[in-house]
Every structure is written in C-alpha cells, then in structure tokens.
Design a protein around this motif. Structure first.
Motif, PDB file in Angstrom:
ATOM      1  N   ASP A   1     -18.161   9.814   4.390  1.00  0.00           N
ATOM      2  CA  ASP A   1     -16.697   9.876   4.479  1.00  0.00           C
ATOM      3  C   ASP A   1     -16.088   9.021   3.374  1.00  0.00           C
ATOM      4  N   GLU A   2     -14.888   9.380   2.973  1.00  0.00           N
ATOM      5  CA  GLU A   2     -14.175   8.532   2.009  1.00  0.00           C
ATOM      6  C   GLU A   2     -13.131   7.690   2.728  1.00  0.00           C
ATOM      7  N   VAL A   3     -12.940   6.483   2.220  1.00  0.00           N
ATOM      8  CA  VAL A   3     -11.872   5.629   2.743  1.00  0.00           C
ATOM      9  C   VAL A   3     -11.044   5.136   1.562  1.00  0.00           C
ATOM     10  N   ILE A   4      -9.795   4.797   1.843  1.00  0.00           N
ATOM     11  CA  ILE A   4      -8.919   4.291   0.773  1.00  0.00           C
ATOM     12  C   ILE A   4      -8.587   2.830   1.038  1.00  0.00           C
TER      13      ILE A   4
ATOM     14  N   GLU B   1      -1.421   7.815  -8.413  1.00  0.00           N
ATOM     15  CA  GLU B   1      -2.750   7.243  -8.145  1.00  0.00           C
ATOM     16  C   GLU B   1      -3.073   7.343  -6.643  1.00  0.00           C
ATOM     17  N   LEU B   2      -2.066   7.099  -5.828  1.00  0.00           N
ATOM     18  CA  LEU B   2      -2.286   7.156  -4.376  1.00  0.00           C
ATOM     19  C   LEU B   2      -2.630   8.578  -3.950  1.00  0.00           C
ATOM     20  N   GLU B   3      -1.854   9.519  -4.447  1.00  0.00           N
ATOM     21  CA  GLU B   3      -2.075  10.911  -4.054  1.00  0.00           C
ATOM     22  C   GLU B   3      -3.476  11.369  -4.470  1.00  0.00           C
ATOM     23  N   LYS B   4      -3.864  10.951  -5.669  1.00  0.00           N
ATOM     24  CA  LYS B   4      -5.194  11.337  -6.192  1.00  0.00           C
ATOM     25  C   LYS B   4      -6.344  10.733  -5.394  1.00  0.00           C
ATOM     26  N   ALA B   5      -6.084   9.590  -4.762  1.00  0.00           N
ATOM     27  CA  ALA B   5      -7.155   8.922  -4.006  1.00  0.00           C
ATOM     28  C   ALA B   5      -7.521   9.704  -2.742  1.00  0.00           C
ATOM     29  N   PHE B   6      -6.565  10.483  -2.240  1.00  0.00           N
ATOM     30  CA  PHE B   6      -6.826  11.273  -1.027  1.00  0.00           C
ATOM     31  C   PHE B   6      -7.606  12.537  -1.354  1.00  0.00           C
ATOM     32  N   SER B   7      -8.460  12.953  -0.404  1.00  0.00           N
ATOM     33  CA  SER B   7      -9.138  14.240  -0.538  1.00  0.00           C
ATOM     34  C   SER B   7      -9.409  14.749   0.881  1.00  0.00           C
ATOM     35  N   SER B   8     -10.026  15.906   0.969  1.00  0.00           N
ATOM     36  CA  SER B   8     -10.328  16.443   2.303  1.00  0.00           C
ATOM     37  C   SER B   8     -11.357  15.566   3.019  1.00  0.00           C
ATOM     38  N   LYS B   9     -12.040  14.686   2.248  1.00  0.00           N
ATOM     39  CA  LYS B   9     -13.060  13.807   2.859  1.00  0.00           C
ATOM     40  C   LYS B   9     -12.479  12.470   3.340  1.00  0.00           C
ATOM     41  N   THR B  10     -11.187  12.232   3.067  1.00  0.00           N
ATOM     42  CA  THR B  10     -10.618  10.927   3.449  1.00  0.00           C
ATOM     43  C   THR B  10     -10.593  10.789   4.964  1.00  0.00           C
ATOM     44  N   LYS B  11     -11.294   9.771   5.460  1.00  0.00           N
ATOM     45  CA  LYS B  11     -11.312   9.561   6.907  1.00  0.00           C
ATOM     46  C   LYS B  11     -10.329   8.474   7.317  1.00  0.00           C
ATOM     47  N   LEU B  12     -10.337   7.357   6.546  1.00  0.00           N
ATOM     48  CA  LEU B  12      -9.587   6.178   6.986  1.00  0.00           C
ATOM     49  C   LEU B  12      -8.934   5.471   5.794  1.00  0.00           C
ATOM     50  N   VAL B  13      -7.689   5.028   6.026  1.00  0.00           N
ATOM     51  CA  VAL B  13      -6.997   4.211   5.023  1.00  0.00           C
ATOM     52  C   VAL B  13      -6.873   2.806   5.608  1.00  0.00           C
ATOM     53  N   TYR B  14      -7.271   1.801   4.833  1.00  0.00           N
ATOM     54  CA  TYR B  14      -7.101   0.408   5.269  1.00  0.00           C
ATOM     55  C   TYR B  14      -5.782  -0.073   4.680  1.00  0.00           C
ATOM     56  N   PHE B  15      -4.887  -0.491   5.551  1.00  0.00           N
ATOM     57  CA  PHE B  15      -3.548  -0.857   5.098  1.00  0.00           C
ATOM     58  C   PHE B  15      -3.179  -2.196   5.732  1.00  0.00           C
ATOM     59  N   ASN B  16      -2.739  -3.132   4.908  1.00  0.00           N
ATOM     60  CA  ASN B  16      -2.370  -4.450   5.421  1.00  0.00           C
ATOM     61  C   ASN B  16      -0.890  -4.696   5.125  1.00  0.00           C
ATOM     62  N   ASN B  17      -0.130  -4.917   6.184  1.00  0.00           N
ATOM     63  CA  ASN B  17       1.315  -5.089   6.041  1.00  0.00           C
ATOM     64  C   ASN B  17       1.812  -5.984   7.163  1.00  0.00           C
ATOM     65  N   PRO B  18       2.492  -7.099   6.824  1.00  0.00           N
ATOM     66  CA  PRO B  18       2.670  -7.798   5.566  1.00  0.00           C
ATOM     67  C   PRO B  18       1.325  -8.100   4.896  1.00  0.00           C
ATOM     68  N   HIS B  19       1.370  -8.111   3.562  1.00  0.00           N
ATOM     69  CA  HIS B  19       0.149  -8.019   2.787  1.00  0.00           C
ATOM     70  C   HIS B  19      -0.368  -9.356   2.240  1.00  0.00           C
ATOM     71  N   ASN B  20      -1.595  -9.640   2.613  1.00  0.00           N
ATOM     72  CA  ASN B  20      -2.352 -10.779   2.072  1.00  0.00           C
ATOM     73  C   ASN B  20      -3.199 -10.238   0.925  1.00  0.00           C
ATOM     74  N   PRO B  21      -3.168 -10.746  -0.290  1.00  0.00           N
ATOM     75  CA  PRO B  21      -2.538 -11.992  -0.726  1.00  0.00           C
ATOM     76  C   PRO B  21      -1.190 -11.830  -1.445  1.00  0.00           C
TER      77      PRO B  21
END
Ligand code: PMP
Ligand code: GLN
Length: 389
Positions: free
Chosen positions: A112-115, A151-171
């Motif tokens: 699987d792909e993750v972002i 760049e964000l749109e290109k990172a996605f594909s049909s294999k994208t399973k999970l996006v790791y997102f941190n908000n509010p964002h460290n660092p």
C-alpha cells in the motif's frame, strides 16, 4: 546467526532522546525535546493519588479503555467540536505514539502507499514501513509551510491507503486553514483513502488560528482516525495516555492490534485523564494563555539575539531559520545545532531528520517553548554569547 528484520535495522535512535541526552552531557538548557520543565495542573497528580487508593485501579483496565474515560472523551468531542463518538468508536492507547503504530498496523497491507508531509513526526515513517507501506512525501515549504497543490495531487494514486496528517503541526507550528483541509479531504475521498489525523496539540493554537478537526469535513467522519494525547493537553507527558477516535469498523480493527500490543493502558493514569477532562472548561483558557506568554517570550528572546523566528500558529515549537552568517560559513542544521549546544549551552532539534525528500530541514532549528519563564530567560543570556556566530 540469522539477521534481524532489515526494516528494523534502518530505524535510528529518536532525535528527542539523543538531544536530551546531549543536553545533559553539555549541561545545556534543554529546548529540544517537547516536554514542560514546570509543574502541570495539580488536579492530575491529585487524581493519580486518589486512584492509587482504589485497589481495583491496580488491575488491568478493560482493553478498549476505562469506561469513565471513554465516556469523557465522547463528551470532549461533543463539547469541543459537536461530534458524536460512542464508546465503540474510541480506544485508549499508550500515548498517541501507540495510536499511530496500531492504526498503521491495522490498516496498511504490504505494498500500500501512504502519504507523509515533511517535516513529519518521526514515528510516522517507522510505523508505516514496519506495516509494509511505500511512502510518498509531500514537502511543506518554508517560510509559510504550505504544500504545493500539484505535488499533493501527484502523491495520490489508486494505491494510497493512508495519509498521515498532523494539525496543529509539529515542528512548523502551522495550523492548517479551512481551505487547506477542504483540498486535502477532497483528495482523500477521491482516492478512497483513510487519514490519520494527529491532533495532539488540538488546544495549543494562538491568536486567530483555530483548530478544525478534519473529521468534521463532509465525507470525512468514516475515513478519519483521530489521535489525541493527554500528555500534551494536561502538561504531564509521562502520563502516556492517548486515544483514537474512528468509525466502528475501523475501531474494531484497531482494537484487535491494540489488544495484542499493550492489551490495556495504566488504569490510574486513565482515571486521572478522565478526571482532568472534567476541568477543561476552566483549565484550557489558562493553558492557552500560559503557553501564549511563553511563545511570545521565546520570540522576543530570539529576535533580540538577531534570529528571525517563524510564526508559531499552534503547538509549543518554533522553527528558526539559520542566520545568513551561519549559512555563509557552511553550517547546516546539524552543525549549527552542535555549535549552539557547545558554545551557547542551548539544546535544540535539527529538523533535517524529519525530511527525506528535500533539503529544507537543513536551514532551520526547532526550539521548544514549553519551558519555565526562568529557563527561557536564561536562554536570553546564553544566546547573547553566541550572537549569530
Ligand atoms: N504526535 C506528535 C505530533 C507529537 O509531537 C507527539 C509527541 N508528544 C506525539 C504524537 C506522541 O504523543 P504521546 O506522547 O502521547 O505518545
Ligand atoms: N513529541 C515530542 C517532541 O516533538 C517528543 C516525544 C518523544 O520524545 N517521544 O519533541
């Protein structure tokens, strides 16, 4: 002897442990690892003392979490964000760190792909790769730390399973805007992916920046796994009580992994957090105002010493670009961080360890301001000895 898992062999010692240990060696002021050096709210320690008198809280807690805590976390999401989460949709974890690992193991299949957005929290790539994921990186570019939509749109594909997102964002200290959340959520839905929204700094936002959980956006309730941390909110990072809020089917999967990872979390600490959640109405405004004072004090100290700190919209971290003079001398974040610890006796974090695609991280240092006024003021004196060296 047979080799250990080669994936494990790639894992390095956490930069947070490394810098705190170095701070000790150099007897430096520790503005590296994110933890308060001052007393957090006494109601947490009082609740632990109270819990220690109840022998029932000395035995295993129920696997998904103490019912009192699950109930209060449900109230928390309702009161703060008008979101309904039942006790079948929340799991108490051993800090957000365990939440990140069990979510990764529960959802990701090999291949699987993750972002990941870089700079990322250091446990994300480790958890993703141990689960067998292939990582796609999107860079948050300074000085604004926004992503590039293409760049964000290109990172996605049909294999994208999970996006790791941190908000509010460290660092970076960013709080993502409603427009950014909309853009990201639309891509997650379009590609039928999940998002792990790490909101451990949900209450640490400043000025007009407001935290919006991405699970509130249309179509996101079923795809979002939100993680929170009591350690951050209640100023006691040693509590190691975190949680995951997700739909029932995802929660079921998460709990199966959690069951055979830690089984359950320290019941006395859970009781203290459940009690702490009863105080948020009065506690949170005080907490925000205290950390805002620290944010402004560190900013003033850095400006006075000739640095140009980035704006901290949320979290208790500030990124500081290396002074031009240091860049001209050939410094990177790592070498400048070493100078700072040896010459000015101040320990910070070199953020290049949170990047794998770009060199952006080599141009900054991360300072933590979750520190006493006394320590921050000491920094003022120590930094003067360094002055853009
Ligand atoms: N996510 C982020 C972004 C963090 O900064 C931290 C550090 N506290 C964690 C997760 C881990 O939280 P915990 O201490 O609850 O495991
Ligand atoms: N989250 C903390 C930081 O960013 C560190 C957590 C840890 O040391 N594991 O500094």
């Amino acid at each position: 002897m047979k080799s250990i898992n080669p994936q494990v062999a790639t894992i390095k010692e956490s930069i947070f442990s490394k810098m705190t240990a170095l701070a000790r060696v150099h007897q430096a002021i520790n503005l590296s690892q994110g933890f308060p050096d001052f007393e957090g709210p006494s109601f947490i320690r009082e609740a632990i003392a109270e819990a220690s008198k109840d022998h029932r809280l000395g035995q295993y807690a129920p696997m998904p979490g103490n019912p009192y805590l699950l109930e209060n976390l449900g109230h928390h999401y309702k009161n703060q964000y008008d979101l309904n989460y039942s006790d079948k949709e929340i799991t108490v974890t051993n800090g957000a760190t365990e939440g990140i690992m069990v979510t990764s193991l529960a959802l990701i299949e090999p291949g699987d792909e993750v972002i990941l957005f870089e700079p990322y929290y250091d446990s994300y790539p480790v958890a993703a790769e141990l689960a067998g994921a292939k990582i796609k990186i999107v860079t948050l570019k300074g000085p604004d730390f926004c992503w590039d939509s293409e760049e964000l749109e290109k990172a996605f594909s049909s294999k994208t399973k999970l996006v790791y997102f941190n908000n509010p964002h460290n660092p970076t200290g960013r709080v993502f805007t409603p427009a950014e959340l909309k853009e990201l959520s639309e891509l997650v839905i379009k590609h039928d992916a999940y998002i792990l929204s790490d909101e451990v700094y949900e209450f640490l936002t400043f000025e007009n920046h407001k935290h919006i959980p991405i699970m509130k956006l249309p179509g996101m309730r079923e795809r979002t796994i939100t993680t929170g941390s009591a350690g951050k909110t209640f100023g006691h990072t040693g509590l190691k009580v975190g949680w995951l809020a997700a739909s029932e089917p995802i929660t079921k999967a998460i709990r199966m992994v959690h069951q055979f990872n830690v089984f359950s979390v320290n019941p006395m600490a859970q009781y203290a957090v459940a009690t702490g959640l009863e105080h948020v109405g009065t506690y949170i405004p005080e907490f925000q105002s205290l950390y805002n004072q620290k944010r402004l004090l560190l900013k003033e100290i850095l400006l006075e010493a000739g640095f140009s700190p980035c704006e901290t919209q949320g979290t208790y971290f500030t990124l500081v670009p290396l002074p031009q003079k240091a860049i001209d001398l050939g410094h990177t974040d790592i070498s400048y961080c070493e100078e700072l610890i040896k010459k000015a006796k101040i320990a910070t974090i070199p953020p290049s360890v949170f990047y794998r695609k770009s060199q952006e991280g080599t141009k900054y240092l991360r300072f933590c301001f979750a520190k006493s006024e006394n320590l921050l003021n000491k920094t003022r004196v120590y930094l003067k000895s360094m002055l853009l060296a």
